[in-house]
Design a protein around this motif. Structure first.
Motif, short mmCIF file in Angstrom:
data_model
loop_
_atom_site.label_atom_id
_atom_site.label_comp_id
_atom_site.label_asym_id
_atom_site.label_seq_id
_atom_site.Cartn_x
_atom_site.Cartn_y
_atom_site.Cartn_z
N LEU A 104 -61.28 -26.25 28.89
CA LEU A 104 -60.70 -26.75 30.14
C LEU A 104 -61.87 -27.27 30.98
O LEU A 104 -62.34 -28.36 30.75
N GLY A 105 -62.33 -26.47 31.94
CA GLY A 105 -63.49 -26.87 32.73
C GLY A 105 -64.70 -26.05 32.34
O GLY A 105 -65.60 -26.51 31.65
N GLY A 106 -64.66 -24.78 32.75
CA GLY A 106 -65.73 -23.86 32.37
C GLY A 106 -65.35 -23.09 31.13
O GLY A 106 -64.45 -23.46 30.38
N GLU A 107 -66.04 -21.97 30.91
CA GLU A 107 -65.72 -21.10 29.79
C GLU A 107 -64.48 -20.29 30.16
O GLU A 107 -64.47 -19.57 31.15
N LEU A 108 -63.42 -20.42 29.36
CA LEU A 108 -62.14 -19.78 29.65
C LEU A 108 -62.25 -18.27 29.43
O LEU A 108 -62.68 -17.81 28.37
N GLY A 117 -45.20 -25.69 36.49
CA GLY A 117 -45.96 -26.31 35.41
C GLY A 117 -47.46 -26.16 35.48
O GLY A 117 -48.16 -26.73 34.66
N LEU A 118 -47.97 -25.40 36.43
CA LEU A 118 -49.42 -25.21 36.52
C LEU A 118 -49.88 -24.11 35.58
O LEU A 118 -49.16 -23.14 35.35
N ILE A 119 -51.08 -24.27 35.07
CA ILE A 119 -51.73 -23.19 34.34
C ILE A 119 -52.93 -22.77 35.16
O ILE A 119 -53.80 -23.58 35.48
N ARG A 120 -52.94 -21.51 35.54
CA ARG A 120 -54.05 -20.94 36.30
C ARG A 120 -55.05 -20.37 35.31
O ARG A 120 -54.69 -19.63 34.40
N ALA A 121 -56.31 -20.74 35.48
CA ALA A 121 -57.37 -20.29 34.58
C ALA A 121 -58.42 -19.50 35.34
O ALA A 121 -58.78 -19.85 36.46
N LEU A 122 -58.89 -18.44 34.72
CA LEU A 122 -60.07 -17.73 35.18
C LEU A 122 -61.18 -18.20 34.26
O LEU A 122 -61.09 -18.06 33.04
N GLU A 123 -62.21 -18.79 34.87
CA GLU A 123 -63.29 -19.38 34.08
C GLU A 123 -64.64 -18.92 34.62
O GLU A 123 -64.75 -18.47 35.76
N THR A 124 -65.64 -19.07 33.78
CA THR A 124 -67.01 -18.82 34.21
C THR A 124 -67.85 -20.00 33.76
O THR A 124 -67.49 -20.71 32.82
N TYR A 130 -67.73 -16.84 38.56
CA TYR A 130 -66.35 -17.03 38.15
C TYR A 130 -65.63 -17.98 39.11
O TYR A 130 -65.96 -18.04 40.29
N ALA A 131 -64.65 -18.68 38.56
CA ALA A 131 -63.80 -19.56 39.36
C ALA A 131 -62.35 -19.38 38.91
O ALA A 131 -62.08 -19.14 37.73
N ILE A 132 -61.44 -19.50 39.86
CA ILE A 132 -60.01 -19.50 39.57
C ILE A 132 -59.54 -20.93 39.84
O ILE A 132 -59.70 -21.45 40.95
N ILE A 152 -67.31 -16.63 42.53
CA ILE A 152 -67.06 -15.19 42.56
C ILE A 152 -68.12 -14.55 41.66
O ILE A 152 -68.23 -14.91 40.48
N ASP A 153 -68.89 -13.63 42.20
CA ASP A 153 -70.04 -13.13 41.44
C ASP A 153 -69.80 -11.84 40.65
O ASP A 153 -70.63 -11.46 39.84
N GLN A 154 -68.65 -11.19 40.82
CA GLN A 154 -68.38 -9.97 40.08
C GLN A 154 -67.11 -10.11 39.24
O GLN A 154 -66.07 -10.54 39.74
N LYS A 155 -67.23 -9.74 37.97
CA LYS A 155 -66.12 -9.90 37.02
C LYS A 155 -64.88 -9.15 37.48
O LYS A 155 -63.77 -9.69 37.44
#
Length: 171
Positions: A104-108, A117-124, A130-132, A152-155
Motif C-alpha cells: 500500500l504505502g508503508g509496511e503493512l 468502501g474504505l480500507i483502514r491500514a496500520l502501517e510503519t 506508525y501511521a493510520i 505514532i512512535d509506540q506500537k
C-alpha cells in the motif's frame, strides 16, 4: 496432522435470491483456501502463504461483497517477507482476484474494512513510526485517501488507536 480452521462471512450478493459466503479454510500454517459458496456453486482459491487477516465488504462499490485476505509473502518488487493485502471477488460463482497488492504505502502491519468502501491500514515506515491511513478503490486498485494519524512512535499506542472506534469517521 491436518489443521482445519474455517472463518465464515455470510453475505448476500447483488441478486436478491443469490446468497454467497466467503470463508477461509486453513490447512496448515502456510496453506489456506479462500472458499466462495453460493446457492448453486462452490469454488476455492489456494493461498500458499500464512494468512493473518480475513474480512469482507464491498471494496469496489459495485454492490457485490468482496473478500480481503491478509497474507505474509515476498513479492517480485519487495523481496523481504511482509504482510500483503489481496482482494478477491465473486465472478460468476468463481473466486477471482480483484487486486493482489505488493504494497500500500508503508509496511503493512494490519488492516480493516470500513463501511463506505474504505480500507483502514496500520502501517510503519523506514523511520519506524506508525501511521493510520485510509485507502479507497479507484478503477484498478487501492489508492491513498487520507491519513487518520501519523508519526505514532509506540506500537501498542498505534494498535490501540487503529482499533479504536473513535477514528472510524475521521477525515
Amino acid at each position: 496432522m491436518k489443521i482445519s480452521i474455517i472463518i465464515f462471512a455470510s453475505l448476500f450478493c447483488c441478486l436478491p435470491s443469490q446468497a454467497q459466503t466467503f470463508s477461509v479454510e486453513t490447512k496448515s500454517d502456510s496453506l489456506s483456501y479462500l472458499v466462495l459458496t453460493t446457492d448453486s456453486t462452490a469454488d476455492r482459491w489456494q493461498l500458499p502463504y500464512p494468512v493473518y487477516q480475513f474480512q469482507t465488504g464491498d471494496v469496489d462499490g459495485d454492490g457485490s461483497i468482496d473478500a480481503m485476505v491478509g497474507v505474509v509473502k515476498k513479492t517480485r518488487f519487495h523481496r523481504e517477507l511482509g504482510r500483503r493485502l489481496f482482494i478477491f471477488k465473486n465472478y460468476r460463482g468463481k473466486v477471482r482476484p480483484l487486486w493482489m497488492g505488493s504494497k500500500l504505502g508503508g509496511e503493512l502491519v494490519d488492516f480493516r474494512f470500513l463501511e463506505g468502501g474504505l480500507i483502514r491500514a496500520l502501517e510503519t515506515g523506514t523511520n519506524h513510526l506508525y501511521a493510520i491511513t485510509d485507502y479507497r478503490w479507484e478503477e484498478f486498485g487501492m489508492v491513498f485517501d487520507h491519513f487518520i494519524e501519523k508519526n505514532i512512535d509506540q506500537k501498542n499506542i498505534a494498535y490501540e488507536k487503529f482499533h479504536s472506534d473513535s477514528t472510524d469517521g475521521s477525515r
